[in-house]
Design a protein around this motif. Structure first.
Motif, short mmCIF file in Angstrom:
data_model
loop_
_atom_site.label_atom_id
_atom_site.label_comp_id
_atom_site.label_asym_id
_atom_site.label_seq_id
_atom_site.Cartn_x
_atom_site.Cartn_y
_atom_site.Cartn_z
N ASP A 112 29.90 -0.94 -8.63
CA ASP A 112 28.56 -0.36 -8.47
C ASP A 112 28.28 0.57 -9.65
O ASP A 112 28.94 1.60 -9.81
N GLU A 113 27.29 0.21 -10.47
CA GLU A 113 27.00 1.00 -11.67
C GLU A 113 26.49 2.40 -11.34
O GLU A 113 26.56 3.28 -12.19
N SER A 114 25.98 2.61 -10.14
CA SER A 114 25.53 3.95 -9.76
C SER A 114 26.68 4.83 -9.31
O SER A 114 26.52 6.04 -9.14
N MET A 137 31.82 4.23 -13.77
CA MET A 137 31.80 3.74 -15.14
C MET A 137 33.16 4.00 -15.76
O MET A 137 33.96 4.80 -15.24
#
Length: 314
Positions: free
Chosen positions: A265-267, A270
């Protein structure tokens, strides 16, 4: 400044209404405005455009509070009318109340300046900056104040960025070199306003329109004077610190992240590499998602861990 503060109180009260904690126990203070906006996008269906407007309002407030900003009457009217529209909509959404119920009976707004589309206002402001920076003029302070306002409006399109004095310098130098608005403010080409109704029923929304394609310039080559905030300020949790905050072992935390798809999930996640070493960072969004699952009825971290180990052994 008062409008931004009013929105902050509204957002926090709406979050509390939804039983969302708005207090940072570690820092011993309530959450800041940006974090409240992020929480409201998750819990109160605040749209991307609405969140962008709130961020822009915060940037304009920062310019007024901490620096020197010059906001034209046209931009002030458009922003404040859009603020009234959004405040009323959020108040209805969160509390089923109308803003009109909380305003005095007698309000007499008077203006000799007809409202214009935001693109026309941005063009006017840019031309005004060009005029103020013409050779022989000595209005650099006012020009820089207007530049700061133009840059702040870019918060409508850019989620996390900051404005420094160096950015103002680069913008000013660009104007003096004859660079145009499209070069210095490419992110504002897609900003629009939608006005509906008339008289006391007029509403103003900031919208996204189709504009010319824009590419990001990197490093010191960027003429648009926009700096994206260091993403590691957002993804500040390491694996170990995130597990400790949740009261889990690193193995249990890894299993729970896998179960929820946190690392995809990029939110939430990273990563980067430093000398071939992978460094992972997790956001507050990852912490909230994991915490919510842990407090749900029937949560069993041991069962999740066994499933995680079984899947990884295949």
């Amino acid at each position: 400044m008062s409008t931004q503060h009013a929105f902050e109180m509204l957002l926090k009260s709406a979050l509390v209404q939804q039983r969302v904690d708005v207090f940072d126990r570690d820092a011993d203070m309530s959450f800041g405005f940006d974090k409240c906006v992020n929480l409201c996008t998750e819990r109160l269906q605040v749209s991307t455009q609405e969140a962008g407007f709130l961020r822009m309002l915060a940037k304009l407030r920062d310019a007024e509070q901490h620096w020197y900003g010059v906001v034209s009457e046209g931009i002030l009217y458009t922003c404040m009318r859009a603020a009234v529209t959004l405040f009323d909509e959020l108040l209805r959404r969160a509390f089923s109340e109308s803003l009109a119920k909380h305003l005095p009976d007698r309000i007499l707004p008077i203006s000799t300046y007809p409202p214009k589309h935001i693109q026309a206002l941005i063009d006017e402001e840019f031309r005004q900056v060009q005029e103020l920076l013409r050779p022989g003029k000595r209005h650099g302070a006012e020009a820089r104040g207007r530049i700061r306002t133009l840059l702040a409006i870019q918060a409508l399109e850019i989620e996390e960025f900051r404005i420094s004095e160096r950015d103002i310098d680069k913008f000013e130098q660009g104007v003096r070199k004859g660079e145009g608005r499209a070069d210095l403010l490419p992110n504002l080409s897609t900003v629009g306003t939608e006005v509906s109704g008339e008289g006391i029923n007029v509403t103003v929304h900031f919208t996204k329109t189709q504009g010319a394609p824009v590419r990001w310039a990197g490093g010191d080559d960027a003429a648009a004077a926009v700096k994206v905030e260091d993403l590691w300020n957002k993804f500040h949790w390491t694996r170990g610190k995130l597990a400790a905050k949740l009261g889990l072992s690193t193995g249990y935390a890894a299993a729970l992240r896998w179960k929820l798809g946190i690392d995809d999930d990029e939110s939430c996640h990273m990563h980067r590499f430093h000398n071939r070493t992978r460094i992972d960072g997790y956001s507050d969004n990852a912490f909230r998602k994991m915490k919510e699952v842990m407090t749900a009825p029937g949560f069993d971290i041991r069962a999740i861990y066994q499933e995680y180990r079984f899947r990884n052994s295949i």
